[in-house]
Structures are given as structure tokens and as C-alpha cells.
Write a protein that holds these residues in place. Structure first.
Motif, PDB file in Angstrom:
ATOM      1  N   TYR A   1      67.012  -7.936 -54.729  1.00  0.00           N
ATOM      2  CA  TYR A   1      66.157  -9.109 -54.884  1.00  0.00           C
ATOM      3  C   TYR A   1      64.784  -8.692 -55.395  1.00  0.00           C
ATOM      4  CZ  TYR A   1      69.596 -11.862 -52.333  1.00  0.00           C
ATOM      5  OH  TYR A   1      70.741 -12.507 -51.948  1.00  0.00           O
ATOM      6  N   LEU A   2      64.304  -9.448 -56.394  1.00  0.00           N
ATOM      7  CA  LEU A   2      62.974  -9.220 -56.944  1.00  0.00           C
ATOM      8  C   LEU A   2      61.963 -10.234 -56.441  1.00  0.00           C
ATOM      9  CD1 LEU A   2      63.964  -8.506 -60.652  1.00  0.00           C
ATOM     10  CD2 LEU A   2      63.288  -6.828 -58.923  1.00  0.00           C
ATOM     11  N   ALA A   3      62.439 -11.340 -55.934  1.00  0.00           N
ATOM     12  CA  ALA A   3      61.552 -12.412 -55.491  1.00  0.00           C
ATOM     13  C   ALA A   3      62.148 -13.065 -54.255  1.00  0.00           C
ATOM     14  CB  ALA A   3      61.379 -13.456 -56.599  1.00  0.00           C
ATOM     15  N   PRO A   4      61.298 -13.653 -53.410  1.00  0.00           N
ATOM     16  CA  PRO A   4      61.822 -14.417 -52.271  1.00  0.00           C
ATOM     17  C   PRO A   4      62.508 -15.677 -52.772  1.00  0.00           C
ATOM     18  CG  PRO A   4      59.457 -14.751 -52.479  1.00  0.00           C
ATOM     19  CD  PRO A   4      59.822 -13.684 -53.473  1.00  0.00           C
ATOM     20  N   PRO A   5      63.315 -16.316 -51.942  1.00  0.00           N
ATOM     21  CA  PRO A   5      63.963 -17.566 -52.381  1.00  0.00           C
ATOM     22  C   PRO A   5      62.953 -18.706 -52.533  1.00  0.00           C
ATOM     23  CG  PRO A   5      64.422 -17.127 -50.063  1.00  0.00           C
ATOM     24  CD  PRO A   5      63.727 -15.918 -50.587  1.00  0.00           C
ATOM     25  N   TYR A   6      63.098 -19.458 -53.609  1.00  0.00           N
ATOM     26  CA  TYR A   6      62.245 -20.608 -53.865  1.00  0.00           C
ATOM     27  C   TYR A   6      63.097 -21.874 -53.946  1.00  0.00           C
ATOM     28  CZ  TYR A   6      58.453 -17.391 -55.096  1.00  0.00           C
ATOM     29  OH  TYR A   6      57.486 -16.418 -55.065  1.00  0.00           O
ATOM     30  N   ASP A   7      62.444 -23.014 -53.712  1.00  0.00           N
ATOM     31  CA  ASP A   7      63.141 -24.291 -53.844  1.00  0.00           C
ATOM     32  C   ASP A   7      63.447 -24.605 -55.300  1.00  0.00           C
ATOM     33  OD1 ASP A   7      62.923 -24.675 -51.067  1.00  0.00           O
ATOM     34  OD2 ASP A   7      60.928 -25.545 -51.289  1.00  0.00           O
ATOM     35  N   ASP A   8      62.614 -24.098 -56.205  1.00  0.00           N
ATOM     36  CA  ASP A   8      62.831 -24.311 -57.642  1.00  0.00           C
ATOM     37  C   ASP A   8      62.075 -23.252 -58.408  1.00  0.00           C
ATOM     38  OD1 ASP A   8      63.702 -25.421 -59.986  1.00  0.00           O
ATOM     39  OD2 ASP A   8      62.633 -27.315 -59.785  1.00  0.00           O
ATOM     40  N   ILE A   9      62.589 -22.872 -59.563  1.00  0.00           N
ATOM     41  CA  ILE A   9      61.896 -21.983 -60.499  1.00  0.00           C
ATOM     42  C   ILE A   9      62.065 -22.586 -61.888  1.00  0.00           C
ATOM     43  CG2 ILE A   9      61.740 -19.669 -61.506  1.00  0.00           C
ATOM     44  CD1 ILE A   9      62.993 -18.531 -58.994  1.00  0.00           C
ATOM     45  N   ARG A  10      60.955 -22.719 -62.608  1.00  0.00           N
ATOM     46  CA  ARG A  10      61.008 -23.306 -63.941  1.00  0.00           C
ATOM     47  C   ARG A  10      60.256 -22.415 -64.926  1.00  0.00           C
ATOM     48  NH1 ARG A  10      59.616 -29.688 -62.576  1.00  0.00           N
ATOM     49  NH2 ARG A  10      61.322 -30.022 -61.093  1.00  0.00           N
ATOM     50  N   TRP A  11      60.713 -22.416 -66.176  1.00  0.00           N
ATOM     51  CA  TRP A  11      60.044 -21.656 -67.222  1.00  0.00           C
ATOM     52  C   TRP A  11      60.428 -22.228 -68.577  1.00  0.00           C
ATOM     53  CZ3 TRP A  11      64.663 -20.284 -65.207  1.00  0.00           C
ATOM     54  CH2 TRP A  11      65.665 -19.948 -66.106  1.00  0.00           C
ATOM     55  N   ARG A  12      59.617 -21.867 -69.561  1.00  0.00           N
ATOM     56  CA  ARG A  12      59.943 -22.152 -70.960  1.00  0.00           C
ATOM     57  C   ARG A  12      59.986 -20.835 -71.700  1.00  0.00           C
ATOM     58  NH1 ARG A  12      56.695 -26.114 -74.395  1.00  0.00           N
ATOM     59  NH2 ARG A  12      55.111 -24.546 -74.016  1.00  0.00           N
ATOM     60  N   PRO A  13      60.831 -20.721 -72.739  1.00  0.00           N
ATOM     61  CA  PRO A  13      60.859 -19.477 -73.512  1.00  0.00           C
ATOM     62  C   PRO A  13      59.478 -19.105 -74.029  1.00  0.00           C
ATOM     63  CG  PRO A  13      62.703 -20.883 -74.118  1.00  0.00           C
ATOM     64  CD  PRO A  13      61.834 -21.703 -73.210  1.00  0.00           C
ATOM     65  N   GLY A  14      59.103 -17.860 -73.833  1.00  0.00           N
ATOM     66  CA  GLY A  14      57.815 -17.380 -74.310  1.00  0.00           C
ATOM     67  C   GLY A  14      56.705 -17.450 -73.280  1.00  0.00           C
ATOM     68  N   GLU A  15      56.921 -18.161 -72.178  1.00  0.00           N
ATOM     69  CA  GLU A  15      55.877 -18.246 -71.155  1.00  0.00           C
ATOM     70  C   GLU A  15      55.751 -16.917 -70.412  1.00  0.00           C
ATOM     71  OE1 GLU A  15      55.188 -22.686 -69.487  1.00  0.00           O
ATOM     72  OE2 GLU A  15      57.028 -21.734 -68.811  1.00  0.00           O
ATOM     73  N   LYS A  16      54.507 -16.532 -70.099  1.00  0.00           N
ATOM     74  CA  LYS A  16      54.274 -15.291 -69.374  1.00  0.00           C
ATOM     75  C   LYS A  16      54.498 -15.465 -67.882  1.00  0.00           C
ATOM     76  CE  LYS A  16      50.915 -13.413 -72.651  1.00  0.00           C
ATOM     77  NZ  LYS A  16      49.525 -12.937 -72.841  1.00  0.00           N
ATOM     78  N   LEU A  17      54.379 -16.709 -67.400  1.00  0.00           N
ATOM     79  CA  LEU A  17      54.530 -16.978 -65.980  1.00  0.00           C
ATOM     80  C   LEU A  17      55.676 -17.948 -65.730  1.00  0.00           C
ATOM     81  CD1 LEU A  17      50.789 -17.450 -64.890  1.00  0.00           C
ATOM     82  CD2 LEU A  17      52.157 -15.353 -64.862  1.00  0.00           C
ATOM     83  N   TYR A  18      56.328 -17.771 -64.582  1.00  0.00           N
ATOM     84  CA  TYR A  18      57.331 -18.720 -64.128  1.00  0.00           C
ATOM     85  C   TYR A  18      56.710 -19.601 -63.053  1.00  0.00           C
ATOM     86  CZ  TYR A  18      60.480 -15.233 -66.179  1.00  0.00           C
ATOM     87  OH  TYR A  18      61.107 -14.361 -67.030  1.00  0.00           O
ATOM     88  N   ARG A  19      56.997 -20.890 -63.112  1.00  0.00           N
ATOM     89  CA  ARG A  19      56.502 -21.831 -62.100  1.00  0.00           C
ATOM     90  C   ARG A  19      57.503 -21.890 -60.952  1.00  0.00           C
ATOM     91  NH1 ARG A  19      57.011 -26.351 -65.701  1.00  0.00           N
ATOM     92  NH2 ARG A  19      57.923 -24.819 -67.121  1.00  0.00           N
ATOM     93  N   VAL A  20      57.002 -21.729 -59.739  1.00  0.00           N
ATOM     94  CA  VAL A  20      57.874 -21.674 -58.568  1.00  0.00           C
ATOM     95  C   VAL A  20      57.423 -22.704 -57.534  1.00  0.00           C
ATOM     96  CG1 VAL A  20      58.493 -19.254 -58.893  1.00  0.00           C
ATOM     97  CG2 VAL A  20      56.472 -19.824 -57.539  1.00  0.00           C
ATOM     98  N   CYS A  21      58.400 -23.222 -56.774  1.00  0.00           N
ATOM     99  CA  CYS A  21      58.130 -24.256 -55.775  1.00  0.00           C
ATOM    100  C   CYS A  21      58.636 -23.802 -54.416  1.00  0.00           C
ATOM    101  CB  CYS A  21      58.805 -25.567 -56.178  1.00  0.00           C
ATOM    102  SG  CYS A  21      58.538 -26.938 -55.027  1.00  0.00           S
ATOM    103  N   LYS A  22      57.793 -23.969 -53.410  1.00  0.00           N
ATOM    104  CA  LYS A  22      58.178 -23.670 -52.036  1.00  0.00           C
ATOM    105  C   LYS A  22      57.535 -24.710 -51.127  1.00  0.00           C
ATOM    106  CE  LYS A  22      58.470 -19.424 -50.637  1.00  0.00           C
ATOM    107  NZ  LYS A  22      58.134 -18.043 -50.186  1.00  0.00           N
ATOM    108  N   ASN A  23      58.353 -25.356 -50.316  1.00  0.00           N
ATOM    109  CA  ASN A  23      57.871 -26.394 -49.395  1.00  0.00           C
ATOM    110  C   ASN A  23      57.078 -27.478 -50.128  1.00  0.00           C
ATOM    111  OD1 ASN A  23      58.987 -24.986 -47.166  1.00  0.00           O
ATOM    112  ND2 ASN A  23      57.159 -23.702 -47.027  1.00  0.00           N
ATOM    113  N   LYS A  24      57.601 -27.867 -51.288  1.00  0.00           N
ATOM    114  CA  LYS A  24      57.045 -28.953 -52.108  1.00  0.00           C
ATOM    115  C   LYS A  24      55.688 -28.614 -52.711  1.00  0.00           C
ATOM    116  CE  LYS A  24      59.517 -32.594 -49.603  1.00  0.00           C
ATOM    117  NZ  LYS A  24      59.418 -33.876 -48.883  1.00  0.00           N
ATOM    118  N   LYS A  25      55.312 -27.345 -52.721  1.00  0.00           N
ATOM    119  CA  LYS A  25      54.083 -26.896 -53.371  1.00  0.00           C
ATOM    120  C   LYS A  25      54.425 -25.890 -54.462  1.00  0.00           C
ATOM    121  CE  LYS A  25      50.996 -29.104 -50.846  1.00  0.00           C
ATOM    122  NZ  LYS A  25      50.016 -30.056 -51.406  1.00  0.00           N
ATOM    123  N   TRP A  26      53.633 -25.917 -55.544  1.00  0.00           N
ATOM    124  CA  TRP A  26      53.928 -25.105 -56.722  1.00  0.00           C
ATOM    125  C   TRP A  26      52.917 -23.985 -56.904  1.00  0.00           C
ATOM    126  CZ3 TRP A  26      58.132 -25.591 -59.943  1.00  0.00           C
ATOM    127  CH2 TRP A  26      58.940 -26.713 -59.725  1.00  0.00           C
TER     128      TRP A  26
END
Length: 208
Positions: free
Chosen positions: A119-144
């Protein structure tokens, strides 16, 4: 018998005609189908993955980054190009990023594993990204928040919402108001607006 095999350029049999179908070779590997299940052979005709899976997919059989997704009874797993199981078929979804990072959904949570299954990351409720983005958006407990491509936390999960990045900035919503963060996770424009639109040609529409 209507079965498929392989021969070389001088007619030598490389693989006997035992498969229901054989796909095209990509990077030295081909998907084979037998008894309603898929497997993989190499160019020497050696079966490196037995025909026991519903699908062999992901970055399909080209083993980009040395990995491929498999599906058994509706559950997704990961194998390497030697046919070794890297992660068991317990995921409901999987996607292989370039560089060997694997995005998976397990038990309703999203995370990343590496090419060894660690595992590289803890479990998240959601992970979102777009091609080319340097960062991934992650959600935990309804906060991003945001993590980088090495799964390090860049922005803690403190925002109600985060848009995708446009022109190196992403709109973020605090408790009520909106502002912008940069690709280092810093709040560049304070959260003082009732609504904002994404940047386009250096400008963003805002309401206050």
C-alpha cells in the motif's frame, strides 16, 4: 477441431492448436481463450497465465510497467509479467497508472498499491484525477484534500470540495466560501467568494 495455435516462419509448431482463440501479440504477450476463460502466452508459446480468468485487461496484455489486471468472478486483481499474483482478486475496480502505480477499490474504499502489492496510501472514500494533473484529489469523511503522485499528503482533507486543476490552480471550498490552491497545496487566493469558476486564459469568474 476449430482450435488455434502458433507456428513460426518455417512451419515449426510453437503452440499446439488447443485454444479457442489467440489474440495479437503486444510487447511479446498475447491473450488466449479456452473453455470460456482467459490466460496469457508469450512468443515462445509458454503459458505464463493459465486460462482461469474471466478477463485479462487493464493495460491489457502488453504488460505496460510489467503489470496487468485480471478478473475472476467479477473481482479484479493484479499480476506481473511472470504470471505472479501481485494483488489477489478482491477488488471491485483497478487501474494501472504509468510508473507502476495501481489504483484499486477494495471494500468500498480507494487506495494505491505499488508493483509489489504494498500500500502506498491509506484508504480513501474517493480519489479523483485528470490526466496530466500533478496532484490527486482525495476524500475522507466527506472532506477533500490532495496527495502527490508518490501518495504523499500535500493538502489535508479539510475542504468541502476541490475542483480539478486548471492553469495550475484548483478551486476549493471551505465551510461556505471558495478560494484557490496551487499545485503545492498552498492557498493562493483566500476563501472569500460565494462561488468561483475555474481559470481560463489567466482569469476566473467569481461571485461575492
Amino acid at each position: 477441431n476449430d482450435q488455434w495455435g502458433l507456428i513460426d516462419k518455417i512451419g515449426n509448431e510453437v503452440t499446439p492448436c488447443v485454444y479457442d482463440s489467440i489474440g495479437y501479440f503486444v510487447s511479446g504477450f498475447a491473450r488466449v481463450f479456452k473453455d470460456n476463460k482467459f490466460g496469457i502466452i508469450n512468443k515462445e508459446g509458454v503459458q505464463i497465465l493459465p486460462c482461469i480468468y474471466n478477463t485479462v485487461s487493464g493495460k491489457t496484455t502488453d504488460f505496460s510497467d510489467g503489470l496487468s489486471l485480471i478478473n475472476s468472478n467479477g473481482e479484479v486483481g493484479v499480476i506481473d509479467m511472470a504470471g505472479k499474483e501481485i494483488y489477489p482478486c478482491i477488488c471491485s475496480y483497478g487501474f494501472i497508472h504509468s510508473g507502476g502505480y495501481i489504483y484499486i477499490k477494495v471494500n468500498g474504499k480507494y487506495t494505491y498499491i505499488d508493483h509489489t502489492g504494498q500500500y502506498l496510501a491509506p484508504p480513501y472514500d474517493d480519489i479523483r484525477w485528470r490526466p496530466g494533473e500533478k496532484l490527486y484529489r482525495v476524500c475522507k469523511n466527506k472532506k477533500w484534500g490532495c496527495i502527490d503522485r508518490n501518495c504523499n499528503e500535500v493538502t489535508p482533507c479539510i475542504y468541502n470540495d476541490i475542483h480539478s486543476f486548471h492553469e495550475e490552480l484548483a478551486a476549493v471550498q471551505g465551510e461556505y466560501n471558495w478560494g484557490f490552491i496551487d499545485e503545492n497545496g498552498r492557498e493562493i487566493i483566500p476563501l472569500i467568494y460565494d462561488w468561483v469558476c475555474d481559470f481560463y486564459n489567466g482569469l476566473a469568474r467569481v461571485r461575492k
